[in-house]
Design a protein around this motif. Structure first.
Motif, PDB file in Angstrom:
ATOM      1  N   ASP A   1       0.815  -1.218   0.000  1.00  0.00           N
ATOM      2  CA  ASP A   1       0.000   0.000   0.000  1.00  0.00           C
ATOM      3  C   ASP A   1       0.849   1.269   0.000  1.00  0.00           C
ATOM      4  O   ASP A   1       0.350   2.341  -0.310  1.00  0.00           O
ATOM      5  CB  ASP A   1      -0.920   0.020   1.225  1.00  0.00           C
ATOM      6  N   TYR A   2       2.106   1.164   0.378  1.00  0.00           N
ATOM      7  CA  TYR A   2       2.962   2.339   0.499  1.00  0.00           C
ATOM      8  C   TYR A   2       4.183   2.308  -0.408  1.00  0.00           C
ATOM      9  O   TYR A   2       4.883   3.307  -0.528  1.00  0.00           O
ATOM     10  CB  TYR A   2       3.408   2.506   1.959  1.00  0.00           C
ATOM     11  N   MET A   3       4.445   1.179  -1.060  1.00  0.00           N
ATOM     12  CA  MET A   3       5.637   1.082  -1.898  1.00  0.00           C
ATOM     13  C   MET A   3       5.483   1.921  -3.169  1.00  0.00           C
ATOM     14  O   MET A   3       4.376   2.245  -3.584  1.00  0.00           O
ATOM     15  CB  MET A   3       5.908  -0.371  -2.264  1.00  0.00           C
ATOM     16  N   THR A   4       6.600   2.250  -3.747  1.00  0.00           N
ATOM     17  CA  THR A   4       6.629   2.959  -5.019  1.00  0.00           C
ATOM     18  C   THR A   4       6.609   1.927  -6.128  1.00  0.00           C
ATOM     19  O   THR A   4       7.398   0.987  -6.119  1.00  0.00           O
ATOM     20  CB  THR A   4       7.925   3.797  -5.124  1.00  0.00           C
ATOM     21  N   ARG A   5       5.688   2.086  -7.059  1.00  0.00           N
ATOM     22  CA  ARG A   5       5.608   1.144  -8.187  1.00  0.00           C
ATOM     23  C   ARG A   5       6.274   1.705  -9.444  1.00  0.00           C
ATOM     24  O   ARG A   5       6.688   0.959 -10.316  1.00  0.00           O
ATOM     25  CB  ARG A   5       4.146   0.807  -8.480  1.00  0.00           C
TER      26      ARG A   5
ATOM     27  N   VAL B   1      20.703  -9.381  -2.948  1.00  0.00           N
ATOM     28  CA  VAL B   1      19.736  -8.342  -2.584  1.00  0.00           C
ATOM     29  C   VAL B   1      18.674  -8.871  -1.621  1.00  0.00           C
ATOM     30  O   VAL B   1      18.038  -9.895  -1.889  1.00  0.00           O
ATOM     31  CB  VAL B   1      19.048  -7.776  -3.855  1.00  0.00           C
ATOM     32  N   ASP B   2      18.492  -8.156  -0.512  1.00  0.00           N
ATOM     33  CA  ASP B   2      17.395  -8.451   0.411  1.00  0.00           C
ATOM     34  C   ASP B   2      16.120  -7.847  -0.159  1.00  0.00           C
ATOM     35  O   ASP B   2      16.135  -6.698  -0.603  1.00  0.00           O
ATOM     36  CB  ASP B   2      17.641  -7.814   1.786  1.00  0.00           C
ATOM     37  N   THR B   3      15.044  -8.607  -0.130  1.00  0.00           N
ATOM     38  CA  THR B   3      13.757  -8.094  -0.595  1.00  0.00           C
ATOM     39  C   THR B   3      12.742  -8.171   0.546  1.00  0.00           C
ATOM     40  O   THR B   3      12.997  -8.811   1.567  1.00  0.00           O
ATOM     41  CB  THR B   3      13.224  -8.914  -1.794  1.00  0.00           C
ATOM     42  N   ILE B   4      11.632  -7.505   0.358  1.00  0.00           N
ATOM     43  CA  ILE B   4      10.537  -7.530   1.330  1.00  0.00           C
ATOM     44  C   ILE B   4       9.289  -7.995   0.589  1.00  0.00           C
ATOM     45  O   ILE B   4       9.074  -7.638  -0.567  1.00  0.00           O
ATOM     46  CB  ILE B   4      10.305  -6.126   1.944  1.00  0.00           C
ATOM     47  N   ASP B   5       8.471  -8.770   1.261  1.00  0.00           N
ATOM     48  CA  ASP B   5       7.198  -9.231   0.713  1.00  0.00           C
ATOM     49  C   ASP B   5       6.201  -8.071   0.743  1.00  0.00           C
ATOM     50  O   ASP B   5       6.068  -7.384   1.758  1.00  0.00           O
ATOM     51  CB  ASP B   5       6.693 -10.392   1.581  1.00  0.00           C
ATOM     52  N   GLY B   6       5.509  -7.856  -0.347  1.00  0.00           N
ATOM     53  CA  GLY B   6       4.519  -6.782  -0.429  1.00  0.00           C
ATOM     54  C   GLY B   6       3.393  -6.911   0.575  1.00  0.00           C
ATOM     55  O   GLY B   6       2.737  -5.931   0.923  1.00  0.00           O
ATOM     56  N   ASN B   7       3.160  -8.123   1.078  1.00  0.00           N
ATOM     57  CA  ASN B   7       2.105  -8.347   2.071  1.00  0.00           C
ATOM     58  C   ASN B   7       2.589  -8.143   3.506  1.00  0.00           C
ATOM     59  O   ASN B   7       1.805  -8.264   4.435  1.00  0.00           O
ATOM     60  CB  ASN B   7       1.532  -9.761   1.937  1.00  0.00           C
ATOM     61  N   MET B   8       3.862  -7.831   3.674  1.00  0.00           N
ATOM     62  CA  MET B   8       4.399  -7.624   5.021  1.00  0.00           C
ATOM     63  C   MET B   8       3.766  -6.396   5.660  1.00  0.00           C
ATOM     64  O   MET B   8       3.517  -5.396   4.991  1.00  0.00           O
ATOM     65  CB  MET B   8       5.926  -7.461   4.967  1.00  0.00           C
TER      66      MET B   8
ATOM     67  N   PHE C   1      14.184  -1.378   0.056  1.00  0.00           N
ATOM     68  CA  PHE C   1      14.029  -2.809  -0.204  1.00  0.00           C
ATOM     69  C   PHE C   1      13.175  -2.972  -1.454  1.00  0.00           C
ATOM     70  O   PHE C   1      12.094  -2.383  -1.541  1.00  0.00           O
ATOM     71  CB  PHE C   1      13.299  -3.519   0.942  1.00  0.00           C
ATOM     72  N   PRO C   2      13.611  -3.778  -2.410  1.00  0.00           N
ATOM     73  CA  PRO C   2      12.767  -4.079  -3.563  1.00  0.00           C
ATOM     74  C   PRO C   2      11.686  -5.085  -3.178  1.00  0.00           C
ATOM     75  O   PRO C   2      11.865  -5.865  -2.243  1.00  0.00           O
ATOM     76  CB  PRO C   2      13.726  -4.665  -4.587  1.00  0.00           C
ATOM     77  N   ILE C   3      10.584  -5.050  -3.916  1.00  0.00           N
ATOM     78  CA  ILE C   3       9.498  -6.010  -3.739  1.00  0.00           C
ATOM     79  C   ILE C   3       9.380  -6.791  -5.038  1.00  0.00           C
ATOM     80  O   ILE C   3       9.263  -6.202  -6.114  1.00  0.00           O
ATOM     81  CB  ILE C   3       8.163  -5.321  -3.380  1.00  0.00           C
ATOM     82  N   VAL C   4       9.438  -8.119  -4.921  1.00  0.00           N
ATOM     83  CA  VAL C   4       9.394  -9.000  -6.086  1.00  0.00           C
ATOM     84  C   VAL C   4       8.170  -9.895  -5.961  1.00  0.00           C
ATOM     85  O   VAL C   4       7.883 -10.421  -4.893  1.00  0.00           O
ATOM     86  CB  VAL C   4      10.685  -9.860  -6.157  1.00  0.00           C
TER      87      VAL C   4
ATOM     88  N   VAL D   1       8.286  -5.514  -8.753  1.00  0.00           N
ATOM     89  CA  VAL D   1       7.002  -4.804  -8.823  1.00  0.00           C
ATOM     90  C   VAL D   1       7.015  -3.485  -8.074  1.00  0.00           C
ATOM     91  O   VAL D   1       6.130  -2.653  -8.255  1.00  0.00           O
ATOM     92  CB  VAL D   1       5.832  -5.676  -8.301  1.00  0.00           C
ATOM     93  N   GLY D   2       8.008  -3.284  -7.220  1.00  0.00           N
ATOM     94  CA  GLY D   2       8.038  -2.042  -6.463  1.00  0.00           C
ATOM     95  C   GLY D   2       9.236  -1.967  -5.554  1.00  0.00           C
ATOM     96  O   GLY D   2      10.108  -2.839  -5.557  1.00  0.00           O
ATOM     97  N   GLN D   3       9.238  -0.898  -4.778  1.00  0.00           N
ATOM     98  CA  GLN D   3      10.320  -0.675  -3.838  1.00  0.00           C
ATOM     99  C   GLN D   3       9.760   0.106  -2.663  1.00  0.00           C
ATOM    100  O   GLN D   3       8.936   0.996  -2.849  1.00  0.00           O
ATOM    101  CB  GLN D   3      11.423   0.120  -4.532  1.00  0.00           C
ATOM    102  N   ILE D   4      10.204  -0.231  -1.465  1.00  0.00           N
ATOM    103  CA  ILE D   4       9.789   0.524  -0.284  1.00  0.00           C
ATOM    104  C   ILE D   4      11.041   1.166   0.301  1.00  0.00           C
ATOM    105  O   ILE D   4      12.090   0.536   0.385  1.00  0.00           O
ATOM    106  CB  ILE D   4       9.047  -0.344   0.754  1.00  0.00           C
ATOM    107  N   SER D   5      10.912   2.433   0.637  1.00  0.00           N
ATOM    108  CA  SER D   5      12.035   3.164   1.214  1.00  0.00           C
ATOM    109  C   SER D   5      11.711   3.519   2.662  1.00  0.00           C
ATOM    110  O   SER D   5      10.565   3.399   3.107  1.00  0.00           O
ATOM    111  CB  SER D   5      12.291   4.444   0.418  1.00  0.00           C
TER     112      SER D   5
END
Length: 155
Positions: free
Chosen positions: A26-30, A101-108, A125-128, A134-138
């Motif tokens: 909901d907050y990541m940059t797409r 690369v460490d990633t984060i789950d978009g559902n986290m 963190f990128p979201i895959v 699919v996105g990135q959260i900063s």
């Protein structure tokens, strides 16, 4: 005679409900600025400066995440090229990007993501999903999420 409570009526405290957006997605940059491994260090530096970003994901032709390139990676290359007196115009980022690369789950949950930022000391963190970026959260995205939920009880 029973014990009487002299505590006045309390206002019900508001809590974050399930319909409150708390997910990373909901907050990541797409809309991301991405790089390819065959781009030169110089081109990447120009892009970082132009867009005022500190780094970005590196993807292959299938839009799969293969690395991250940061200002620090570029600065290291500037330093090395001066030390070895070698031009860097033709150097591609493939050798200089971080490929583990460490990633984060978009559902986290956004608060779990905040904790992951503290533990990993990363800026982003990128979201895959299904192998595709699919996105990135900063860190700033997490701050925005916290401000959006201001005034509610964080649980």
């Amino acid at each position: 005679m029973g014990i009487k409570s002299f505590q006045g009526s309390r206002r019900q405290q508001s809590t974050v409900t399930n319909d409150t957006p708390l997910k990373v997605s909901d907050y990541m940059t797409r809309d991301l600025i991405t790089f390819t491994p065959d781009q030169t260090i110089e081109t990447v530096m120009q892009t970082l400066i132009k867009h005022r970003i500190s780094g970005g994901p590196v993807v292959n032709e299938k839009h799969e995440l293969i690395g991250i390139i940061s200002e620090g990676d570029c600065i290291k290359q500037i330093s090395e090229s001066r030390y070895y007196n070698m031009p860097m115009q033709d150097k591609t980022i493939e050798k200089f990007m971080a490929s583990d690369v460490d990633t984060i789950d978009g559902n986290m949950n956004i608060f779990d993501a905040a904790n992951k930022f503290l533990e990993a000391k990363h800026r982003r963190f990128p979201i895959v999903e299904n192998g595709k970026l699919v996105g990135q959260i900063s860190q700033k995205d997490v701050l925005k999420a916290a401000m959006a939920l201001k005034g509610q009880t964080w649980k």
